[in-house]
Design a protein around this motif. Sequence first.
Motif: not given
Length: 177
Positions: A18-24, A63-66, A74-75
């Motif tokens: 999830d890191l890259v899609p959330l950072s985008e 917490g916050l869900f992806a 897709e995230l």
Amino acid sequence: MTEIRTPRLLLRRWSDDDLVPLSEINADPEVMRWIGDGSVRDLDETAGDIERYEEEWDEEGFGLFAVELLASGELIGFAGLSVPEYLPEAAHEIEIGWRLGRQFWGQGYASEAAHAVLEWALQDRGLDRVVAVTHLSDAASENVVAKLGMEAERELDHPVFGVPLRVHAIDLTEYQA
């Protein structure tokens, strides 16, 4: 593991993928314009965010869900609960929040995810009250809050950035699934 499924979405805990899609998502100035001072976040800052989201799950039991699309995996962003420590007047509350990539706006995903989170919070987690904090000019988030049945409670300024905010609330006695 806590998961929530809606007709179109899967709300789940975070994974390394999830890191890259959330950072985008976090790098888009339009997405971030209503968050804090409106600054975008880079890959390292986003990694720290995800780490804090997971710590809150471990410490608070929420917490916050992806949020991902069921159809594609897709995230598309996040939705969930957090303690609004950035706002001393509401730091004793539980806040519902969401952030989606711009390409997913206007399709009802934020409302769908937020409704599922609110139902989970009040019915499954046993919370008596949930708040939402919005920028006064953020019409899209105000619309989601209205769809959740939350009522405006008070207005105040962000203690660091000085932007005007509105606190909305709903309690278990007002909630209609």
